[in-house]
Design a protein around this motif. Structure first.
Motif, short mmCIF file in Angstrom:
data_model
loop_
_atom_site.label_atom_id
_atom_site.label_comp_id
_atom_site.label_asym_id
_atom_site.label_seq_id
_atom_site.Cartn_x
_atom_site.Cartn_y
_atom_site.Cartn_z
N LEU A 20 -1.01 17.28 0.48
CA LEU A 20 -2.23 17.43 1.29
C LEU A 20 -3.18 16.30 0.91
O LEU A 20 -3.59 16.18 -0.24
CB LEU A 20 -2.88 18.79 1.04
CG LEU A 20 -4.20 19.05 1.75
CD1 LEU A 20 -4.06 18.92 3.26
CD2 LEU A 20 -4.74 20.43 1.37
N ILE A 21 -3.50 15.47 1.90
CA ILE A 21 -4.41 14.34 1.70
C ILE A 21 -5.77 14.72 2.29
O ILE A 21 -5.87 15.04 3.47
CB ILE A 21 -3.86 13.08 2.37
CG1 ILE A 21 -2.53 12.69 1.70
CG2 ILE A 21 -4.87 11.94 2.32
CD1 ILE A 21 -1.79 11.57 2.39
N ILE A 27 -9.48 5.75 7.30
CA ILE A 27 -8.71 4.63 6.75
C ILE A 27 -8.08 5.00 5.41
O ILE A 27 -6.94 4.63 5.12
CB ILE A 27 -9.57 3.34 6.64
CG1 ILE A 27 -8.71 2.15 6.25
CG2 ILE A 27 -10.71 3.53 5.66
CD1 ILE A 27 -7.71 1.71 7.28
N ASN A 28 -8.82 5.76 4.58
CA ASN A 28 -8.27 6.19 3.30
C ASN A 28 -7.08 7.12 3.49
O ASN A 28 -6.07 7.01 2.79
CB ASN A 28 -9.34 6.86 2.45
CG ASN A 28 -10.42 5.90 2.01
OD1 ASN A 28 -10.23 4.69 2.02
ND2 ASN A 28 -11.57 6.43 1.65
N ARG A 29 -7.20 8.04 4.46
CA ARG A 29 -6.08 8.94 4.75
C ARG A 29 -4.88 8.16 5.27
O ARG A 29 -3.74 8.43 4.89
CB ARG A 29 -6.50 10.02 5.74
CG ARG A 29 -7.53 10.99 5.19
CD ARG A 29 -7.70 12.23 6.06
NE ARG A 29 -7.84 11.95 7.47
CZ ARG A 29 -8.99 11.68 8.10
NH1 ARG A 29 -10.12 11.65 7.42
NH2 ARG A 29 -9.01 11.45 9.41
N ALA A 30 -5.14 7.17 6.11
CA ALA A 30 -4.06 6.36 6.68
C ALA A 30 -3.31 5.59 5.58
O ALA A 30 -2.08 5.50 5.60
CB ALA A 30 -4.61 5.41 7.73
N ILE A 31 -4.05 5.05 4.64
CA ILE A 31 -3.44 4.30 3.53
C ILE A 31 -2.54 5.23 2.70
O ILE A 31 -1.41 4.88 2.37
CB ILE A 31 -4.52 3.63 2.65
CG1 ILE A 31 -5.19 2.50 3.43
CG2 ILE A 31 -3.93 3.13 1.34
CD1 ILE A 31 -6.46 1.97 2.78
N LEU A 32 -3.05 6.41 2.38
CA LEU A 32 -2.26 7.34 1.59
C LEU A 32 -1.06 7.86 2.37
O LEU A 32 0.03 8.03 1.81
CB LEU A 32 -3.13 8.50 1.10
CG LEU A 32 -4.08 8.14 -0.03
CD1 LEU A 32 -5.07 9.28 -0.29
CD2 LEU A 32 -3.32 7.80 -1.29
N CYS A 33 -1.24 8.11 3.67
CA CYS A 33 -0.10 8.55 4.48
C CYS A 33 0.99 7.48 4.49
O CYS A 33 2.18 7.80 4.41
CB CYS A 33 -0.55 8.85 5.92
SG CYS A 33 -1.35 10.45 6.07
N GLU A 34 0.59 6.24 4.57
CA GLU A 34 1.57 5.14 4.54
C GLU A 34 2.27 5.09 3.17
O GLU A 34 3.47 4.89 3.09
CB GLU A 34 0.89 3.81 4.84
CG GLU A 34 1.82 2.63 4.85
CD GLU A 34 2.90 2.70 5.93
OE1 GLU A 34 3.96 2.07 5.74
OE2 GLU A 34 2.71 3.37 6.95
N ALA A 35 1.52 5.30 2.12
CA ALA A 35 2.10 5.27 0.78
C ALA A 35 3.10 6.40 0.57
O ALA A 35 4.07 6.24 -0.18
CB ALA A 35 0.99 5.35 -0.27
#
Length: 66
Positions: A20-21, A27-35
């Protein structure tokens, strides 16, 4: 909530598997989703959404990233 990326089986599993992010900045959520793109992920824009997800799926959440 922007998006969720998880197999339905992950919600019904007895083993926690969803990350769960939680962040108000998209943008922070997008970066973590990509990671974590190879893992089942759910997103919340704020604490209330995160709490709602946790209460709705108490056995599915393996980790919460703030």
């Amino acid at each position: 909530m922007n998006s969720t990326h998880y197999p339905v089986s992950a919600l019904n599993s007895t083993t926690p598997s969803i990350i769960l992010i939680v962040d108000d900045m998209e943008i922070n959520r997008a970066i973590l989703c990509e990671a974590f793109k190879d893992s089942p992920v759910m997103e919340a824009e704020n604490g209330q959404q995160a709490l709602d997800i946790i209460l709705s799926h108490p056995n599915a959440i393996a980790a919460i990233l703030l």
